[in-house]
Write a protein that holds these residues in place. Structure first.
Motif, PDB file in Angstrom:
ATOM      1  N   GLY A  24       0.781  -1.234   0.000  1.00 37.73           N
ATOM      2  CA  GLY A  24       0.000   0.000   0.000  1.00 37.73           C
ATOM      3  C   GLY A  24       0.810   1.280   0.000  1.00 37.73           C
ATOM      4  O   GLY A  24       0.242   2.369  -0.070  1.00 37.73           O
ATOM      5  N   THR A  25       2.129   1.179   0.076  1.00 41.11           N
ATOM      6  CA  THR A  25       2.957   2.380   0.022  1.00 41.11           C
ATOM      7  C   THR A  25       3.089   2.854  -1.425  1.00 41.11           C
ATOM      8  O   THR A  25       3.023   2.057  -2.355  1.00 41.11           O
ATOM      9  CB  THR A  25       4.360   2.120   0.606  1.00 41.11           C
ATOM     10  OG1 THR A  25       4.959   1.018  -0.090  1.00 41.11           O
ATOM     11  CG2 THR A  25       4.295   1.830   2.094  1.00 41.11           C
ATOM     12  N   TYR A  44      11.524   2.431   0.316  1.00 43.62           N
ATOM     13  CA  TYR A  44      11.231   2.310   1.740  1.00 43.62           C
ATOM     14  C   TYR A  44      12.207   1.367   2.410  1.00 43.62           C
ATOM     15  O   TYR A  44      12.737   0.453   1.789  1.00 43.62           O
ATOM     16  CB  TYR A  44       9.796   1.786   1.921  1.00 43.62           C
ATOM     17  CG  TYR A  44       8.775   2.717   1.320  1.00 43.62           C
ATOM     18  CD1 TYR A  44       8.134   3.667   2.101  1.00 43.62           C
ATOM     19  CD2 TYR A  44       8.479   2.671  -0.036  1.00 43.62           C
ATOM     20  CE1 TYR A  44       7.218   4.542   1.541  1.00 43.62           C
ATOM     21  CE2 TYR A  44       7.564   3.540  -0.604  1.00 43.62           C
ATOM     22  CZ  TYR A  44       6.935   4.472   0.196  1.00 43.62           C
ATOM     23  OH  TYR A  44       6.041   5.350  -0.363  1.00 43.62           O
ATOM     24  N   SER A  45      12.411   1.587   3.691  1.00 40.50           N
ATOM     25  CA  SER A  45      13.215   0.698   4.519  1.00 40.50           C
ATOM     26  C   SER A  45      12.451   0.482   5.821  1.00 40.50           C
ATOM     27  O   SER A  45      12.081   1.469   6.491  1.00 40.50           O
ATOM     28  CB  SER A  45      14.575   1.325   4.807  1.00 40.50           C
ATOM     29  OG  SER A  45      15.322   0.515   5.681  1.00 40.50           O
ATOM     30  N   ALA A  46      12.176  -0.758   6.141  1.00 40.73           N
ATOM     31  CA  ALA A  46      11.427  -1.111   7.354  1.00 40.73           C
ATOM     32  C   ALA A  46      10.097  -0.369   7.426  1.00 40.73           C
ATOM     33  O   ALA A  46       9.678   0.091   8.483  1.00 40.73           O
ATOM     34  CB  ALA A  46      12.270  -0.848   8.599  1.00 40.73           C
ATOM     35  N   GLY A  47       9.452  -0.219   6.261  1.00 41.13           N
ATOM     36  CA  GLY A  47       8.143   0.414   6.214  1.00 41.13           C
ATOM     37  C   GLY A  47       8.147   1.932   6.253  1.00 41.13           C
ATOM     38  O   GLY A  47       7.088   2.559   6.217  1.00 41.13           O
ATOM     39  N   GLN A  48       9.313   2.542   6.318  1.00 42.05           N
ATOM     40  CA  GLN A  48       9.432   4.001   6.373  1.00 42.05           C
ATOM     41  C   GLN A  48      10.017   4.523   5.071  1.00 42.05           C
ATOM     42  O   GLN A  48      10.913   3.895   4.492  1.00 42.05           O
ATOM     43  CB  GLN A  48      10.337   4.427   7.534  1.00 42.05           C
ATOM     44  CG  GLN A  48       9.836   4.003   8.891  1.00 42.05           C
ATOM     45  CD  GLN A  48       8.536   4.690   9.253  1.00 42.05           C
ATOM     46  OE1 GLN A  48       8.389   5.898   9.083  1.00 42.05           O
ATOM     47  NE2 GLN A  48       7.570   3.919   9.731  1.00 42.05           N
ATOM     48  N   LEU A  49       9.538   5.668   4.625  1.00 44.73           N
ATOM     49  CA  LEU A  49      10.071   6.279   3.409  1.00 44.73           C
ATOM     50  C   LEU A  49      11.562   6.540   3.589  1.00 44.73           C
ATOM     51  O   LEU A  49      11.976   7.207   4.540  1.00 44.73           O
ATOM     52  CB  LEU A  49       9.340   7.583   3.103  1.00 44.73           C
ATOM     53  CG  LEU A  49       9.747   8.320   1.833  1.00 44.73           C
ATOM     54  CD1 LEU A  49       9.475   7.465   0.608  1.00 44.73           C
ATOM     55  CD2 LEU A  49       9.009   9.648   1.730  1.00 44.73           C
ATOM     56  N   ALA A  50      12.379   5.996   2.692  1.00 43.38           N
ATOM     57  CA  ALA A  50      13.833   6.125   2.790  1.00 43.38           C
ATOM     58  C   ALA A  50      14.395   7.100   1.770  1.00 43.38           C
ATOM     59  O   ALA A  50      15.361   7.812   2.050  1.00 43.38           O
ATOM     60  CB  ALA A  50      14.492   4.764   2.617  1.00 43.38           C
ATOM     61  N   SER A  51      13.787   7.141   0.556  1.00 47.42           N
ATOM     62  CA  SER A  51      14.300   8.059  -0.457  1.00 47.42           C
ATOM     63  C   SER A  51      13.254   8.325  -1.534  1.00 47.42           C
ATOM     64  O   SER A  51      12.350   7.539  -1.746  1.00 47.42           O
ATOM     65  CB  SER A  51      15.576   7.506  -1.108  1.00 47.42           C
ATOM     66  OG  SER A  51      15.285   6.352  -1.863  1.00 47.42           O
ATOM     67  N   VAL A  52      13.431   9.475  -2.167  1.00 52.66           N
ATOM     68  CA  VAL A  52      12.605   9.884  -3.302  1.00 52.66           C
ATOM     69  C   VAL A  52      13.559  10.366  -4.374  1.00 52.66           C
ATOM     70  O   VAL A  52      14.421  11.208  -4.122  1.00 52.66           O
ATOM     71  CB  VAL A  52      11.642  11.034  -2.914  1.00 52.66           C
ATOM     72  CG1 VAL A  52      10.809  11.460  -4.098  1.00 52.66           C
ATOM     73  CG2 VAL A  52      10.762  10.635  -1.737  1.00 52.66           C
TER      74      VAL A  52
END
Length: 58
Positions: A24-25, A44-52
């Motif tokens: 769902g991300t 994402y990393s571990a469910g968190q946004l890591a980069s764009v």
């Protein structure tokens, strides 16, 4: 915003299309300016946004 070549790009003037990962991300945002398609990718990393990424023209 800047694209992958350092040029300014403004997606606000165009309809944006979103794709999503299985969890769902948001995976990507895309828009077309009439001659180019621009894509920005989210990771994402571990469910968190890591980069764009910067906008990439194709």
């Amino acid at each position: 915003m800047l694209d992958n070549t350092g040029q300014t790009v403004s997606p606000d003037n165009y309809t944006q299309n979103f794709t999503y990962n299985a969890d769902g991300t948001m995976a990507t945002v895309r828009f077309t300016d009439g001659s180019n398609t621009w894509t920005q990718t989210y990771s994402y990393s571990a469910g968190q946004l890591a980069s764009v990424t910067n906008w990439v023209r194709s």
